[in-house]
Design a protein around this motif. Structure first.
Motif, PDB file in Angstrom:
ATOM      1  N   ARG A  41      55.297  51.463  52.806  1.00 51.18           N
ATOM      2  CA  ARG A  41      54.168  51.571  51.891  1.00 51.18           C
ATOM      3  C   ARG A  41      53.877  53.293  51.549  1.00 51.18           C
ATOM      4  NH1 ARG A  41      48.933  47.968  53.582  1.00 51.18           N
ATOM      5  NH2 ARG A  41      49.798  46.081  53.163  1.00 51.18           N
ATOM      6  N   ILE A  42      53.742  53.653  50.349  1.00 50.84           N
ATOM      7  CA  ILE A  42      53.428  55.075  50.074  1.00 50.84           C
ATOM      8  C   ILE A  42      52.074  55.155  49.214  1.00 50.84           C
ATOM      9  CG2 ILE A  42      55.607  55.771  49.797  1.00 50.84           C
ATOM     10  CD1 ILE A  42      55.935  55.239  46.844  1.00 50.84           C
ATOM     11  N   TRP A  43      51.437  56.226  49.331  1.00 52.86           N
ATOM     12  CA  TRP A  43      50.030  56.121  48.726  1.00 52.86           C
ATOM     13  C   TRP A  43      48.968  55.364  49.246  1.00 52.86           C
ATOM     14  CZ3 TRP A  43      50.428  60.866  46.576  1.00 52.86           C
ATOM     15  CH2 TRP A  43      51.642  61.089  45.830  1.00 52.86           C
ATOM     16  N   GLN A  44      48.832  54.927  50.778  1.00 52.37           N
ATOM     17  CA  GLN A  44      48.108  54.255  51.100  1.00 52.37           C
ATOM     18  C   GLN A  44      46.663  54.580  50.868  1.00 52.37           C
ATOM     19  OE1 GLN A  44      49.366  52.221  54.893  1.00 52.37           O
ATOM     20  NE2 GLN A  44      51.058  53.894  54.969  1.00 52.37           N
ATOM     21  N   LYS A  45      46.478  55.947  50.972  1.00 58.13           N
ATOM     22  CA  LYS A  45      44.996  56.375  50.972  1.00 58.13           C
ATOM     23  C   LYS A  45      44.486  56.131  49.690  1.00 58.13           C
ATOM     24  CE  LYS A  45      45.591  59.975  54.445  1.00 58.13           C
ATOM     25  NZ  LYS A  45      45.440  61.548  54.786  1.00 58.13           N
ATOM     26  N   ALA A  46      45.151  55.628  48.503  1.00 63.87           N
ATOM     27  CA  ALA A  46      44.618  55.370  47.270  1.00 63.87           C
ATOM     28  C   ALA A  46      43.501  54.314  47.216  1.00 63.87           C
ATOM     29  CB  ALA A  46      45.564  55.284  46.409  1.00 63.87           C
ATOM     30  N   VAL A  47      43.639  53.610  48.587  1.00 63.00           N
ATOM     31  CA  VAL A  47      42.765  52.284  48.642  1.00 63.00           C
ATOM     32  C   VAL A  47      41.289  52.891  48.279  1.00 63.00           C
ATOM     33  CG1 VAL A  47      41.728  50.323  49.902  1.00 63.00           C
ATOM     34  CG2 VAL A  47      44.299  51.032  49.915  1.00 63.00           C
ATOM     35  N   ARG A  48      41.099  54.000  48.804  1.00 62.95           N
ATOM     36  CA  ARG A  48      39.642  54.640  48.702  1.00 62.95           C
ATOM     37  C   ARG A  48      39.267  54.839  47.309  1.00 62.95           C
ATOM     38  NH1 ARG A  48      40.269  61.013  50.885  1.00 62.95           N
ATOM     39  NH2 ARG A  48      38.212  61.010  50.096  1.00 62.95           N
ATOM     40  N   LEU A  49      40.155  54.881  46.479  1.00 59.89           N
ATOM     41  CA  LEU A  49      39.803  55.101  44.935  1.00 59.89           C
ATOM     42  C   LEU A  49      39.545  53.875  44.295  1.00 59.89           C
ATOM     43  CD1 LEU A  49      42.781  57.692  44.142  1.00 59.89           C
ATOM     44  CD2 LEU A  49      40.324  58.087  44.788  1.00 59.89           C
ATOM     45  N   GLY A  50      39.433  52.700  44.716  1.00 58.24           N
ATOM     46  CA  GLY A  50      38.713  51.544  44.015  1.00 58.24           C
ATOM     47  C   GLY A  50      39.512  50.375  44.513  1.00 58.24           C
ATOM     48  N   GLU A  51      38.840  48.954  44.712  1.00 55.60           N
ATOM     49  CA  GLU A  51      39.573  47.917  45.079  1.00 55.60           C
ATOM     50  C   GLU A  51      39.114  47.068  43.830  1.00 55.60           C
ATOM     51  OE1 GLU A  51      40.075  47.055  49.297  1.00 55.60           O
ATOM     52  OE2 GLU A  51      38.278  48.264  49.276  1.00 55.60           O
ATOM     53  N   PRO A  52      39.679  45.895  43.728  1.00 54.06           N
ATOM     54  CA  PRO A  52      40.691  45.249  44.542  1.00 54.06           C
ATOM     55  C   PRO A  52      41.966  45.788  44.584  1.00 54.06           C
ATOM     56  CG  PRO A  52      40.344  43.554  42.695  1.00 54.06           C
ATOM     57  CD  PRO A  52      39.341  44.760  42.715  1.00 54.06           C
ATOM     58  N   VAL A  53      42.713  45.871  45.591  1.00 50.07           N
ATOM     59  CA  VAL A  53      44.237  46.306  45.535  1.00 50.07           C
ATOM     60  C   VAL A  53      45.190  45.203  45.750  1.00 50.07           C
ATOM     61  CG1 VAL A  53      45.653  47.782  46.762  1.00 50.07           C
ATOM     62  CG2 VAL A  53      43.425  48.718  46.339  1.00 50.07           C
ATOM     63  N   THR A  54      46.349  45.217  45.132  1.00 49.15           N
ATOM     64  CA  THR A  54      47.289  44.684  45.592  1.00 49.15           C
ATOM     65  C   THR A  54      48.744  45.254  45.747  1.00 49.15           C
ATOM     66  OG1 THR A  54      46.784  42.727  43.963  1.00 49.15           O
ATOM     67  CG2 THR A  54      49.209  42.823  44.419  1.00 49.15           C
ATOM     68  N   TRP A  55      49.109  45.052  46.794  1.00 45.27           N
ATOM     69  CA  TRP A  55      50.425  45.657  47.279  1.00 45.27           C
ATOM     70  C   TRP A  55      51.772  44.923  46.765  1.00 45.27           C
ATOM     71  CZ3 TRP A  55      50.759  50.565  49.330  1.00 45.27           C
ATOM     72  CH2 TRP A  55      49.649  50.890  49.959  1.00 45.27           C
ATOM     73  N   MET A  56      52.509  45.246  45.957  1.00 45.83           N
ATOM     74  CA  MET A  56      53.540  44.859  45.494  1.00 45.83           C
ATOM     75  C   MET A  56      54.858  45.823  45.562  1.00 45.83           C
ATOM     76  SD  MET A  56      52.521  44.409  41.703  1.00 45.83           S
ATOM     77  CE  MET A  56      54.012  43.335  41.109  1.00 45.83           C
ATOM     78  N   GLN A  57      56.139  45.117  45.405  1.00 46.72           N
ATOM     79  CA  GLN A  57      57.406  45.993  45.441  1.00 46.72           C
ATOM     80  C   GLN A  57      57.331  47.048  44.344  1.00 46.72           C
ATOM     81  OE1 GLN A  57      59.842  46.465  47.231  1.00 46.72           O
ATOM     82  NE2 GLN A  57      58.835  45.101  48.828  1.00 46.72           N
ATOM     83  N   ARG A  58      57.547  48.518  44.824  1.00 49.99           N
ATOM     84  CA  ARG A  58      57.475  49.415  43.651  1.00 49.99           C
ATOM     85  C   ARG A  58      58.603  49.069  42.350  1.00 49.99           C
ATOM     86  NH1 ARG A  58      57.290  52.113  40.073  1.00 49.99           N
ATOM     87  NH2 ARG A  58      57.377  54.521  39.730  1.00 49.99           N
ATOM     88  N   SER A  59      59.489  48.194  42.844  1.00 47.24           N
ATOM     89  CA  SER A  59      60.438  48.029  41.478  1.00 47.24           C
ATOM     90  C   SER A  59      60.016  46.814  40.715  1.00 47.24           C
ATOM     91  CB  SER A  59      61.940  47.195  42.325  1.00 47.24           C
ATOM     92  OG  SER A  59      61.581  46.301  42.999  1.00 47.24           O
ATOM     93  N   GLU A  60      58.978  46.335  40.988  1.00 45.75           N
ATOM     94  CA  GLU A  60      58.460  45.092  40.117  1.00 45.75           C
ATOM     95  C   GLU A  60      56.865  45.335  39.472  1.00 45.75           C
ATOM     96  OE1 GLU A  60      57.878  42.042  43.011  1.00 45.75           O
ATOM     97  OE2 GLU A  60      60.392  41.689  42.616  1.00 45.75           O
ATOM     98  N   ILE A  61      56.505  46.735  39.880  1.00 44.54           N
ATOM     99  CA  ILE A  61      55.069  47.147  39.351  1.00 44.54           C
ATOM    100  C   ILE A  61      54.728  47.123  37.865  1.00 44.54           C
ATOM    101  CG2 ILE A  61      53.139  48.978  39.332  1.00 44.54           C
ATOM    102  CD1 ILE A  61      53.486  49.344  42.354  1.00 44.54           C
ATOM    103  N   THR A  62      55.733  47.443  37.027  1.00 48.34           N
ATOM    104  CA  THR A  62      55.677  47.594  35.535  1.00 48.34           C
ATOM    105  C   THR A  62      55.383  46.086  35.022  1.00 48.34           C
ATOM    106  OG1 THR A  62      57.064  49.402  35.202  1.00 48.34           O
ATOM    107  CG2 THR A  62      56.825  47.703  33.514  1.00 48.34           C
ATOM    108  N   GLY A  63      56.177  45.080  35.804  1.00 47.38           N
ATOM    109  CA  GLY A  63      55.810  43.468  35.575  1.00 47.38           C
ATOM    110  C   GLY A  63      54.553  43.384  35.758  1.00 47.38           C
ATOM    111  N   GLY A  64      53.855  43.922  36.965  1.00 46.26           N
ATOM    112  CA  GLY A  64      52.524  43.640  37.432  1.00 46.26           C
ATOM    113  C   GLY A  64      51.610  43.796  36.087  1.00 46.26           C
ATOM    114  N   PHE A  65      51.772  45.232  35.669  1.00 46.50           N
ATOM    115  CA  PHE A  65      50.793  45.828  34.775  1.00 46.50           C
ATOM    116  C   PHE A  65      51.331  44.896  33.233  1.00 46.50           C
ATOM    117  CE2 PHE A  65      51.353  49.969  36.802  1.00 46.50           C
ATOM    118  CZ  PHE A  65      50.040  49.760  37.659  1.00 46.50           C
ATOM    119  N   VAL A  66      52.257  44.476  32.988  1.00 49.73           N
ATOM    120  CA  VAL A  66      52.780  43.640  31.972  1.00 49.73           C
ATOM    121  C   VAL A  66      52.036  42.097  31.918  1.00 49.73           C
ATOM    122  CG1 VAL A  66      54.261  42.326  30.584  1.00 49.73           C
ATOM    123  CG2 VAL A  66      54.726  44.751  31.155  1.00 49.73           C
TER     124      VAL A  66
END
Length: 474
Positions: free
Chosen positions: A187-212
């Protein structure tokens, strides 16, 4: 596991109340707009721009049905100020965002704001006021990152809904990382949870697809509500660190970058196909695709241009641009390349007001020019005013991939490009109509041109707030 969590996040996100606005006529005078703003992609990384990496077939298809522009510029060679310019239509120096937004101490040391002032003119806000559904899906990086946890939410800037990464406030997708040989993801950027939730953790290689996926759900709702929409799809691909899908993993920085670029193209396909295959959306939607700045040195490419990300040479500020819209573009321009029109992201912002038939915000002096006819293929007019740049204060040169000085200031005016340092040293003049690679300094041969542009850029810079990069005396 992440998929069920992701859909739970979307359910929460889209159950949040939207601003109540009255729907307006969905005729072609109020087209939908999708802005795809890719992160750190070079001028010649796409295969439709002569890239030598993977075949970006889905973006290539978009280009074959639209218009490619080869002399389009962003207004900074680094992310945060480039995003401010395309969002506000104003030079980012006006708002004291001149490099990437970092932690509080770093921002202060560089003479920068902590976030974009909510009073800045926002295209999204004016479209929202006119009845558009507005959504931001992807990287923000205009406030809310590292320890800056009290920045305004993205919705304060005119968006009904948002889903971002670790550099923005509100609901977000955060990256799991995986590479061959690992037993479990990191996991990277774990402290970013403090910047707002809800948070989904997903594979970095698939995050563009999550935004789409989130953007498509938003588009479906806007269409059901019979409202035009403005949607930002701003992936944090193809920014380092590079974690392509395991099946695309290869050794070497450039090979990893190409794997991420290939995956980005594949994940954007669902967005393009949704619009292309719906007759109503196909007729009423404009898709605009470009990069926020030049390539990361050693990863992407802007050949034959000089420089890359953070540099004021062409490789840092010239971006590929594609416009697509079968119901909006001149039909005879389908699949063509515009190599003549010189303009920038400020002009793109201003032109979208005209294309959407929405008024420019009152009492806001935009720095862009209305080139709607150029974007839609009905003209090849260029921007009339010069385009100015100031280097990021933390990027003086002799590093970040190049062993040379990074000019402090730059200006493009017609065929001419002039760069110079704050103290007047190292003046350089290039005729870009013959020397796009900036190899032949013509200062001595054209002193009047150099003097005129030097005066113009000093006047421009003197009117804007300083940052820590300017150590010259008054």
């Amino acid at each position: 596991m992440w998929k069920s969590t992701f859909w739970l996040v979307l359910a929460v996100l889209f159950s949040l109340p939207c601003r109540s606005v009255s729907a307006i006529d969905r005729g072609p005078e109020h087209p939908n707009v999708i802005l795809v703003f890719i992160d750190d992609m070079g001028w010649t990384d796409l295969s439709c721009f002569d890239g030598q990496g993977p075949r970006t077939q889905h973006i290539d298809q978009l280009a074959s049905e639209g218009i490619r522009f080869t002399q389009f510029y962003v207004n900074s060679p680094i992310c945060s100020p480039s995003r401010v310019a395309i969002s506000t239509g104003q030079y980012p120096q006006r708002w004291r965002i001149t490099s990437y937004l970092n932690n509080r101490r770093s921002n202060r040391e560089r003479g920068m704001a902590q976030w974009l002032d909510v009073k800045a003119p926002m295209l999204a806000r004016e479209l929202q006021r006119a009845g558009y559904a507005t959504g931001h899906f992807g990287k923000w990086h205009m406030g809310g990152q590292r320890d800056v946890d009290n920045a305004p939410p993205i919705t304060a800037y005119g968006f009904d809904q948002s889903l971002t990464n670790f550099e923005g406030m509100g609901a977000k997708l955060l990256p799991l990382t995986m590479q061959p040989g690992w037993e479990k993801p990191g996991r990277i950027w774990q402290k970013a949870v403090r910047l707002g939730e809800p948070v989904t953790w997903m594979q970095r290689s698939e995050i563009t697809g999550g935004f789409v996926e989130a953007a498509l759900k938003f588009i479906d709702q806007a269409q059901a509500d019979k409202k035009p929409f403005y949607v930002n799809v701003w992936p944090d691909d193809v920014h380092a660190p590079f974690f392509p899908p395991l099946e695309k993993w290869k050794d070497g920085r450039r090979a990893l970058y190409h794997g991420v670029l290939d995956a980005l193209d594949e994940q954007l396909a669902a967005l393009f196909n949704r619009i292309r295959n719906d007759e109503e959306l196909r007729r009423q939607t404009l898709i605009v695709l470009c990069s926020d700045n030049g390539h990361d040195v050693g990863a992407g490419s802007s050949d034959p241009l000089r420089g890359g990300k953070t540099w004021l040479y062409e490789g840092g500020i010239r971006s590929p641009l594609i416009t697509w819209g079968p119901g909006l573009l001149a039909k005879e321009k389908t699949g063509t390349v515009n190599e003549e029109s010189v303009f920038c992201a400020l002009d793109l912002n201003r032109s979208l007001y005209d294309i959407c038939h929405v008024n420019v915000p009152k009492n806001a002096k935009l720095d862009g020019e209305n080139l709607a006819e150029t974007l839609l293929g009905h003209s090849k007019q260029s921007r009339q005013s010069p385009i100015f740049w100031r280097r990021p204060p933390d990027r003086p040169g002799f590093g970040h991939g190049y062993d040379e000085d990074n000019p402090d200031l730059a200006v493009r005016d017609g065929q001419w490009k002039f760069t110079v340092n704050y103290d007047g040293s190292s003046p350089q003049l290039y005729d870009l109509s013959e020397d796009a690679a900036e190899t032949n300094n013509l200062v001595d041969a054209n002193p009047k041109v150099a003097d005129r542009l030097h005066k113009a850029i000093r006047e421009w810079n003197s009117e804007l707030p300083r940052d820590a990069g300017d150590q010259s005396s008054d």
